[in-house]
Write a protein that holds these residues in place. Sequence first.
Motif, mmCIF file in Angstrom:
data_model
loop_
_atom_site.group_PDB
_atom_site.id
_atom_site.type_symbol
_atom_site.label_atom_id
_atom_site.label_comp_id
_atom_site.label_asym_id
_atom_site.label_seq_id
_atom_site.Cartn_x
_atom_site.Cartn_y
_atom_site.Cartn_z
ATOM 1 N N ASN A 25 0.807 -1.216 0.000
ATOM 2 C CA ASN A 25 0.000 0.000 0.000
ATOM 3 C C ASN A 25 0.843 1.271 0.000
ATOM 4 O O ASN A 25 0.316 2.361 0.241
ATOM 5 C CB ASN A 25 -0.942 0.009 1.207
ATOM 6 N N ALA A 26 2.127 1.128 -0.261
ATOM 7 C CA ALA A 26 3.010 2.303 -0.252
ATOM 8 C C ALA A 26 2.504 3.330 -1.254
ATOM 9 O O ALA A 26 2.307 3.021 -2.428
ATOM 10 C CB ALA A 26 4.442 1.900 -0.601
ATOM 11 N N PRO A 27 2.290 4.565 -0.806
ATOM 12 C CA PRO A 27 1.907 5.607 -1.757
ATOM 13 C C PRO A 27 3.088 5.948 -2.665
ATOM 14 O O PRO A 27 4.214 6.087 -2.204
ATOM 15 C CB PRO A 27 1.534 6.802 -0.886
ATOM 16 N N MET A 28 2.793 6.060 -3.944
ATOM 17 C CA MET A 28 3.806 6.370 -4.949
ATOM 18 C C MET A 28 3.497 7.727 -5.566
ATOM 19 O O MET A 28 2.344 8.055 -5.827
ATOM 20 C CB MET A 28 3.806 5.316 -6.061
ATOM 21 N N MET A 29 4.533 8.520 -5.794
ATOM 22 C CA MET A 29 4.422 9.759 -6.539
ATOM 23 C C MET A 29 4.606 9.379 -8.008
ATOM 24 O O MET A 29 5.594 8.744 -8.369
ATOM 25 C CB MET A 29 5.517 10.739 -6.090
ATOM 26 N N VAL A 30 3.634 9.710 -8.831
ATOM 27 C CA VAL A 30 3.686 9.414 -10.257
ATOM 28 C C VAL A 30 3.710 10.759 -10.992
ATOM 29 O O VAL A 30 2.720 11.485 -10.999
ATOM 30 C CB VAL A 30 2.483 8.555 -10.698
ATOM 31 N N GLU A 31 4.856 11.066 -11.578
ATOM 32 C CA GLU A 31 5.053 12.351 -12.259
ATOM 33 C C GLU A 31 5.019 12.161 -13.767
ATOM 34 O O GLU A 31 5.749 11.339 -14.317
ATOM 35 C CB GLU A 31 6.412 12.949 -11.873
ATOM 36 N N THR A 32 4.182 12.936 -14.433
ATOM 37 C CA THR A 32 4.181 13.000 -15.888
ATOM 38 C C THR A 32 4.955 14.257 -16.265
ATOM 39 O O THR A 32 4.735 15.320 -15.680
ATOM 40 C CB THR A 32 2.743 13.073 -16.435
ATOM 41 N N PHE A 33 5.886 14.121 -17.211
ATOM 42 C CA PHE A 33 6.740 15.249 -17.577
ATOM 43 C C PHE A 33 6.984 15.265 -19.075
ATOM 44 O O PHE A 33 6.668 14.314 -19.785
ATOM 45 C CB PHE A 33 8.082 15.180 -16.826
ATOM 46 N N ARG A 34 7.573 16.370 -19.532
ATOM 47 C CA ARG A 34 7.983 16.470 -20.938
ATOM 48 C C ARG A 34 9.401 17.020 -20.985
ATOM 49 O O ARG A 34 9.801 17.836 -20.143
ATOM 50 C CB ARG A 34 7.033 17.337 -21.749
ATOM 51 N N LEU A 35 10.155 16.564 -21.939
ATOM 52 C CA LEU A 35 11.522 17.029 -22.145
ATOM 53 C C LEU A 35 11.476 18.429 -22.754
ATOM 54 O O LEU A 35 10.785 18.654 -23.749
ATOM 55 C CB LEU A 35 12.260 16.074 -23.084
ATOM 56 N N VAL A 36 12.197 19.387 -22.156
ATOM 57 C CA VAL A 36 12.234 20.742 -22.713
ATOM 58 C C VAL A 36 13.611 21.136 -23.229
ATOM 59 O O VAL A 36 13.723 22.015 -24.084
ATOM 60 C CB VAL A 36 11.715 21.814 -21.721
ATOM 61 N N ARG A 37 14.674 20.522 -22.708
ATOM 62 C CA ARG A 37 16.014 20.805 -23.235
ATOM 63 C C ARG A 37 16.913 19.602 -22.978
ATOM 64 O O ARG A 37 16.928 19.046 -21.900
ATOM 65 C CB ARG A 37 16.625 22.031 -22.592
ATOM 66 N N ASP A 38 17.667 19.263 -24.007
ATOM 67 C CA ASP A 38 18.683 18.220 -23.892
ATOM 68 C C ASP A 38 20.030 18.927 -23.848
ATOM 69 O O ASP A 38 20.452 19.530 -24.827
ATOM 70 C CB ASP A 38 18.591 17.279 -25.090
ATOM 71 N N PHE A 39 20.684 18.902 -22.702
ATOM 72 C CA PHE A 39 21.968 19.593 -22.574
ATOM 73 C C PHE A 39 23.086 18.859 -23.300
ATOM 74 O O PHE A 39 24.151 19.423 -23.504
ATOM 75 C CB PHE A 39 22.330 19.797 -21.098
ATOM 76 N N GLY A 40 22.832 17.635 -23.723
ATOM 77 C CA GLY A 40 23.814 16.898 -24.504
ATOM 78 C C GLY A 40 24.010 17.506 -25.875
ATOM 79 O O GLY A 40 25.093 17.490 -26.432
#
Length: 142
Positions: free
Chosen positions: A122-137
Amino acid sequence: MIPLEEALAAFPVAQSYRPGDSSALNAEIIGLIRSGAKTVSCEAWSVFDHGLESFPEAGRVDIVLNWDGTAACATETVKVDKVRFCDVTAEMVPPQGEFKDLEHWRAGYESYLTRTGRFHQNAPMMVETFRLVRDFGDHKDV
């Protein structure tokens, strides 16, 4: 390699984090983010309750770190959900990129959460949806 300070100059309110708990996993996750295969991350909610990491906030851009602490890329949080470990569904797994199915996700996260002393069904999980905005590579915005 871009120093963290340079990345933070581009995104002054950003927090930084290093995904994975080994250099190999870190490199794999960053590769998945860069390719667009990974747009969701999970972490035990208790990590944030105890102040071990900065909680993601919708609209904030954060810096993803290589294992050596240099900036790999910048991502923007789209949304954050709280889901119990046992309630993660098969549909939630593909956007995480590194798992082939729900069973693989459960085995991987159970192992990780056990290593960090945070596993229970029952461990609560943080589920983050994100988008890539810059690739420093490659030094460009996405």
